[in-house]
Design a protein around this motif. Structure first.
Motif: not given
Length: 312
Positions: A77-83, A92-94, A106-113, A153-154
């Motif tokens: 899924k990480n490779i697919f997200y990269s393309i 999203a983040c690996k 950085l991904f988590c900033q501003g997110l509760d879940r 993923e958000e």
């Protein structure tokens, strides 16, 4: 199989022999054998079904020497997200190694879940929604790392019309897309909906699915699950499957072609999962998808259609 059949040793042996024969002739696993009702199918009907093995052989034949590249890009899924990340329309983040910690924070900033998925997982197994309200980003990162490799993923904000099926899960469309040069085609699609309390809609985790006419976006079967049960209505929401028109269907067809067109040409076939968000259609993931759900829903095989769609 009924209890009486299970208790009949002669019958059990005949079924085992038939399963072995079906594997040799059609590449059918035992699970596929029962899912497709092979005990009640004749040889002509059986030959119309496309097993995972037959599907993989056709994909490899169509793609040629680059088939391993196509498969690798869809299995992780990480490779697919990269393309294809631009079509996810969400952060999203690996989470795979210590090197990913800073990006994760950085991904988590501003997110509760957020939602976490095993990067090479399938059938919804291991997927969970994680809260950041009681644990720090570092603690959550360590938890995920201790359990393997993930994509995080958000959360998708689902359109209310699709949430009506089951509000605890993001309910998706499995859209089978084929590429021949500059031409794109599809065949029957599938609505996948979760059960009450579940965060995933996968059939392998108890979800319900129904076939969709890909021209009109109208559901043409009752709901089914992988245990062989049939549902005229969703078991909890009571929404009727057959006759329901998927919202924004024409928009989805255009979006699917746009996504597929953007990918490397080795992707002759992809089973896309799309969700309707409050901002329109978004990509959930891409699969070298099996044709299990349409064949169960419609009670017939799709070998001929698949072969014609993928081979020149």
């Amino acid at each position: 199989m009924s209890k009486e059949q299970l208790d009949d040793s002669a019958y059990r042996k005949s079924v085992i022999r038939d399963i072995i024969l079906s594997y040799r002739k059609y590449g059918m696993t035992a699970n596929e054998y029962f899912s497709y009702g092979f005990p009640k199918k004749n040889a002509y009907e059986r030959n119309k079904y496309i097993s995972r093995m037959r599907k993989d052989k056709l994909c490899m034949e169509a793609i040629g020497k680059n088939w391993k590249d196509a498969l690798a890009q869809l299995k992780d899924k990480n490779i697919f997200y990269s393309i294809a990340g631009q079509f996810f329309k969400r952060k999203a983040c690996k989470v795979d190694s210590e090197d990913d910690r800073s990006n994760f924070k950085l991904f988590c900033q501003g997110l509760d879940r957020f939602i976490a998925k095993p990067s090479k997982g399938a059938c919804g197994k291991g997927v969970e929604i994680i809260s950041l309200l009681e644990k720090s980003a570092d603690e959550v990162f360590d938890y995920l790392r201790s359990n393997g490799s993930y994509i995080v993923e958000e959360l998708v904000k689902q359109d209310a019309r699709m949430a009506e099926w089951n509000e605890s899960s993001v309910n998706t469309i499995r859209y089978f897309s084929f590429r021949k040069g500059s031409d794109f085609s599809t065949m029957v699609s599938v609505l996948r909906v979760g059960r009450k309390g579940s965060v995933v809609d996968n059939a392998g985790c108890g979800g319900v699915f129904a076939a969709i006419d890909s021209n009109t976006g109208i559901i043409i079967t009752d709901g089914h699950d992988e245990l062989g049960r049939v549902f005229k209505e969703h078991p909890e929401s009571n929404k009727v499957f057959k006759g329901y028109k998927i919202p924004e269907w024409e928009s989805l067809k255009k979006f699917a072609q746009e996504v597929h067109k953007s990918l490397p040409e080795c992707h002759k076939y992809i089973g896309f999962d799309f969700a309707l968000s409050t901002q329109g259609w978004v990509l959930i993931e891409g699969n070298w998808g099996d044709i299990i759900m349409p064949q169960i829903s419609l009670g017939r095989g799709f070998y001929d259609e698949f072969k014609e769609a993928i081979l020149k």
